[in-house]
Design a protein around this motif. Structure first.
Motif, PDB file in Angstrom:
ATOM      1  N   ASP A  37     -11.060   0.073   5.845  1.00 52.12           N
ATOM      2  CA  ASP A  37     -11.754   1.179   5.169  1.00 52.12           C
ATOM      3  C   ASP A  37     -12.481   0.727   3.907  1.00 52.12           C
ATOM      4  O   ASP A  37     -12.442   1.416   2.872  1.00 52.12           O
ATOM      5  CB  ASP A  37     -10.780   2.312   4.819  1.00 52.12           C
ATOM      6  N   GLU A  94      -5.775   1.319  -8.834  1.00 50.26           N
ATOM      7  CA  GLU A  94      -4.586   1.916  -9.457  1.00 50.26           C
ATOM      8  C   GLU A  94      -3.352   1.025  -9.358  1.00 50.26           C
ATOM      9  O   GLU A  94      -2.410   1.180 -10.132  1.00 50.26           O
ATOM     10  CB  GLU A  94      -4.272   3.261  -8.798  1.00 50.26           C
ATOM     11  N   TYR A  95      -3.329   0.097  -8.430  1.00 52.29           N
ATOM     12  CA  TYR A  95      -2.167  -0.745  -8.208  1.00 52.29           C
ATOM     13  C   TYR A  95      -2.017  -1.865  -9.240  1.00 52.29           C
ATOM     14  O   TYR A  95      -0.977  -2.489  -9.313  1.00 52.29           O
ATOM     15  CB  TYR A  95      -2.239  -1.398  -6.816  1.00 52.29           C
ATOM     16  N   ALA A 138      -2.715  -3.305  -1.014  1.00 49.51           N
ATOM     17  CA  ALA A 138      -3.835  -3.165  -1.940  1.00 49.51           C
ATOM     18  C   ALA A 138      -4.088  -4.567  -2.490  1.00 49.51           C
ATOM     19  O   ALA A 138      -3.154  -5.340  -2.690  1.00 49.51           O
ATOM     20  CB  ALA A 138      -3.483  -2.217  -3.074  1.00 49.51           C
ATOM     21  N   GLN A 159      -8.487  -2.558   0.416  1.00 53.76           N
ATOM     22  CA  GLN A 159      -7.228  -2.340   1.129  1.00 53.76           C
ATOM     23  C   GLN A 159      -7.271  -3.286   2.326  1.00 53.76           C
ATOM     24  O   GLN A 159      -8.350  -3.531   2.890  1.00 53.76           O
ATOM     25  CB  GLN A 159      -7.128  -0.895   1.598  1.00 53.76           C
ATOM     26  N   TRP A 162       0.840  -1.202   0.000  1.00 56.88           N
ATOM     27  CA  TRP A 162       0.000   0.000   0.000  1.00 56.88           C
ATOM     28  C   TRP A 162       0.872   1.249   0.000  1.00 56.88           C
ATOM     29  O   TRP A 162       1.866   1.334   0.720  1.00 56.88           O
ATOM     30  CB  TRP A 162      -0.915   0.013   1.219  1.00 56.88           C
ATOM     31  N   ASN A 163       0.484   2.220  -0.816  1.00 52.24           N
ATOM     32  CA  ASN A 163       1.150   3.510  -0.889  1.00 52.24           C
ATOM     33  C   ASN A 163       0.084   4.565  -0.617  1.00 52.24           C
ATOM     34  O   ASN A 163      -0.853   4.699  -1.395  1.00 52.24           O
ATOM     35  CB  ASN A 163       1.763   3.701  -2.283  1.00 52.24           C
ATOM     36  N   PRO A 164       0.210   5.329   0.474  1.00 47.21           N
ATOM     37  CA  PRO A 164      -0.813   6.322   0.810  1.00 47.21           C
ATOM     38  C   PRO A 164      -1.060   7.363  -0.287  1.00 47.21           C
ATOM     39  O   PRO A 164      -2.103   7.995  -0.318  1.00 47.21           O
ATOM     40  CB  PRO A 164      -0.280   7.001   2.072  1.00 47.21           C
ATOM     41  N   ASP A 165      -0.110   7.519  -1.216  1.00 53.98           N
ATOM     42  CA  ASP A 165      -0.284   8.487  -2.300  1.00 53.98           C
ATOM     43  C   ASP A 165      -1.205   7.976  -3.403  1.00 53.98           C
ATOM     44  O   ASP A 165      -1.630   8.748  -4.255  1.00 53.98           O
ATOM     45  CB  ASP A 165       1.074   8.857  -2.906  1.00 53.98           C
ATOM     46  N   GLN A 166      -1.466   6.687  -3.419  1.00 48.31           N
ATOM     47  CA  GLN A 166      -2.396   6.121  -4.399  1.00 48.31           C
ATOM     48  C   GLN A 166      -3.735   5.938  -3.704  1.00 48.31           C
ATOM     49  O   GLN A 166      -3.860   5.147  -2.773  1.00 48.31           O
ATOM     50  CB  GLN A 166      -1.883   4.794  -4.954  1.00 48.31           C
ATOM     51  N   ALA A 167      -4.727   6.664  -4.169  1.00 44.91           N
ATOM     52  CA  ALA A 167      -6.017   6.714  -3.478  1.00 44.91           C
ATOM     53  C   ALA A 167      -6.847   5.446  -3.626  1.00 44.91           C
ATOM     54  O   ALA A 167      -7.588   5.086  -2.737  1.00 44.91           O
ATOM     55  CB  ALA A 167      -6.819   7.909  -3.983  1.00 44.91           C
ATOM     56  N   SER A 168      -6.737   4.758  -4.739  1.00 48.78           N
ATOM     57  CA  SER A 168      -7.620   3.637  -5.018  1.00 48.78           C
ATOM     58  C   SER A 168      -6.819   2.366  -5.249  1.00 48.78           C
ATOM     59  O   SER A 168      -5.809   2.383  -5.956  1.00 48.78           O
ATOM     60  CB  SER A 168      -8.461   3.957  -6.261  1.00 48.78           C
TER      61      SER A 168
END
Length: 180
Positions: free
Chosen positions: A155, A31-32, A119, A134, A22-28
């Protein structure tokens, strides 16, 4: 956390499982997984599906309601065809998972740190229903040919949770029918 996980009914299922740190800069979570980028189309189709179901309940005319149901089936077939096409291009197969509304356990080729977030792309077989949650790593233990991961969903949007709950209900019903 253990008590929360145990409050959900778990089922064994089959799914393609893709994970990424998980990267907090990628919102969804979508996208991963660029290999599944057509899923944005699928989510739009799912939104149309929900609207058609609402309209179906409000229709007074049987022929119009049947037309809407048929159109809805057509959308489902198109959605499945897109996913089948995307999944055939992956170098993976569905694996056995144990899943609930709270999380899942599965075999992975990758180790993750307990407490870290990932993700996920979960595409269930044979329904081809896809969700992109997530999750937090609760357990990561080495086993033959990889790692066993136990994760808790984090979440999760309500619409995704409801979609998963419907899928689990169908799986529970199938399981009961098989035992009879």
């Amino acid at each position: 956390m253990v008590d929360e996980r145990r409050s959900y009914f778990r089922v064994d299922d089959m799914a393609w499982v893709l994970t990424a740190q998980w990267n907090p800069d990628q919102a969804s979570a979508v996208e991963y997984f660029p290999e599944l980028r057509q899923t944005t189309i699928l989510h739009a189709l799912d939104a149309v599906d929900v609207e058609l179901k609402k309209l179906d309940k409000a229709m007074d005319s049987k022929p119009t309601a049947m037309y809407a149901r048929t159109l809805n089936q057509k959308i489902d077939i198109f959605r499945q065809a897109l996913l089948i096409q995307q999944l055939s291009q992956l170098d993976s197969r569905p694996i056995r998972i144990t899943i609930s509304e709270g999380g899942l356990g599965f075999m992975s080729d990758f180790a993750y740190t307990v407490g870290s977030h990932i993700a996920m792309a979960l595409v269930f077989s044979p329904s081809y229903m896809a969700i992109f949650p997530q999750a937090e790593i609760l357990e990561c233990r080495p086993v033959d040919n990889g790692f066993y991961l136990h994760v808790a969903f984090v979440d999760m949007p309500e619409s995704m949770r409801q979609q998963l709950a419907r899928h689990l209900l169908v799986q529970q019903t199938l399981l009961r029918q098989q035992h009879k």
